[in-house]
Scaffold this active site. Structure first.
Site: not given
Ligand code: FAD
Lengths: 108, 303
Positions: A33, A36
């Site tokens: 991700c 993230c």
């Protein structure tokens, strides 16, 4: 302070987060991700500033399916603030530092 | 060693990317530029405040002229979006929407800034409760469920195809698809249910997304909607390479005065590094990035 962001998983979630003697901010993330990764340094900075009063932790949803299900997580990063084992507030997405800091300050 | 190794790869053919291409290609670097002119912020603009352009000039003309200049120094252009980036063994690999891979010693990110939100009713309230902006991040939470993707370009199309491996039903809501023929064929041969000539009017749900109301009056019963406007941006392509973002907004890539990011060989220029969003800044940074990347690539080639 400065011990860095704690890695938690399904096994340690209860003892490290829910039963923590301090409020805890948990970053639910995954290695694939991008957003993230972008906020990880912000978590680190906040930990350096507020690590004395709050537990800063991250939980990889890839290895720990229970916690995300329990807290109905459907987007990452999701950051949840816990106090006395309960959800106080949460933020979804790679938000600006000021917003995350605002969340942290709620627990001070 | 890959047979077609570039010295400098540039994502973005706006003023930042073009100036980077001109400076690196004129220094004899082997250069490739990715991107679509019509997706540059400049494409629809008319410019009056850029140095030495006394008369009002159209952005579209500037973009065409810049490309010709870069091509005159042998830079190669490919009008495709990049959908994935990797950094391995000191080389950058770039994957295009048509499924091709290119390898380069350096990479200059000049993707500009683009709108990410739909700005429709229900969207903000349901973020994280069915509204998502990242297929790669969140597809896994929709196993066996029904989802919609909204967008007209490569991010939405590749996102919808990716979701087929997780979700039960995948709708792609678009006005008109603007993607390469190869990607279009891949979509046509897939199980994605394409709903064209319309757009999302409202996202409906009490606690979680339940329905999506379309402008054509149709409603789709879905558990999630992925908003994937345009092409993949910095948060997808740069963060995965480990690039640092500015802490204040988590929107812009951090660079130093050489336009270097924290990753060796990775540079950024233009709107993507923050405000002011101006051509003069984009070309200035593009110039520096082009020169620096070329030097880095030449050193790497010798080592
Ligand atoms: C209406 C309007 C008026 C403006 N007026 C002025 C003005 O008067 N003066 C001024 O100085 N500035 C003006 N600007 C701002 C100016 O247009 C921008 O600052 C400038 O275009 C930034 O250049 P850039 O190269 O960073 O990004 P852009 O020009 O936005 O180019 C981005 C490029 O990246 C590409 N791209 C994005 N994602 C991908 C991907 N995943 N794969 C491949 N390619 C990708 C796009 O296709 C595009 O080619 C105006 C902007 C607008 C919208």
């Amino acid at each position: 302070m400065g011990q860095g962001v704690l890695d938690v998983d399904d096994n340690s979630f209860e003892s490290e987060i829910l039963k923590a003697d301090k409020p805890a901010l948990v970053d639910f993330w995954a290695p694939w991700c991008g957003p993230c990764k972008a906020i990880a340094p912000v978590m680190k900075e906040l930990e350096e500033a507020y690590g004395d009063s709050i537990v800063f932790a991250r939980c990889n949803v890839d290895n720990s399916p229970n916690a995300p299900t329990q807290y109905s997580i459907r987007a990452i990063p999701t950051l949840i603030l816990f106090q006395d084992g309960k959800v106080v507030d949460q933020i979804v997405g790679a938000v600006p530092k000021s917003q995350l800091e605002g969340l942290v300050k709620k627990a001070l | 060693m890959p047979k077609d190794l570039y010295d400098v790869a540039i994502i973005g053919c706006g003023p930042g990317g073009l100036q980077a291409a001109i400076h690196s290609a004129s220094k004899k670097a082997k250069v490739i530029v990715f991107g679509k002119p019509r997706n540059s912020s400049l494409y629809k603009a008319h410019i009056a405040n850029f140095c030495c352009s006394e008369k009002l000039i159209s952005g579209k003309e500037m973009l065409e002229a810049g490309r010709k200049q870069a091509e005159s120094f042998d830079a190669v252009f490919l009008e495709e979006d990049i959908i994935e980036t990797k950094n391995e063994n000191k080389l950058f690999s770039l994957f295009t929407e048509s499924g091709e891979t290119f390898t380069s010693r350096t990479l200059i990110l000049s993707m500009g800034v683009a709108r990410k939100k739909l700005r429709v009713k229900g969207e903000n309230r349901l973020v994280g409760r069915g509204v998502s902006y990242c297929v790669d991040c969140d597809a896994n939470f929709y196993r066996g469920l029904d989802v919609a993707v909204v967008g007209n370009e490569s991010a939405a199309t590749t996102g919808a195809i990716t979701l087929l491996s997780y979700a039960r039903t995948v709708y792609l809501i678009c006005r008109k698809l603007m993607i390469t023929d190869t990607l279009y064929k891949q979509l046509r041969n897939s199980q994605v249910k394409v709903i064209q000539d319309t757009w999302v009017k409202e996202i409906i749900g009490t606690n979680d997304v339940e329905e999506v109301l379309l402008k054509n009056g149709e409603t789709l019963k879905v558990n999630g909607i992925f908003v994937e406007l345009g092409a993949k941006g910095a948060l997808e392509l740069a963060a995965n390479l480990g690039a640092m973002f500015d802490a204040e907004t988590i929107s812009f890539i951090e660079t130093n005065r050489k336009q270097e990011t924290n990753i060796p060989g990775l540079y950024a220029a233009g709107d993507i590094t923050g405000q002011p969003w101006q051509i003069a800044k984009a070309v200035g940074e593009g110039c520096v990035a082009g020169i620096e990347a070329t030097e880095y690539a030449k050193k790497l080639a010798k080592s």
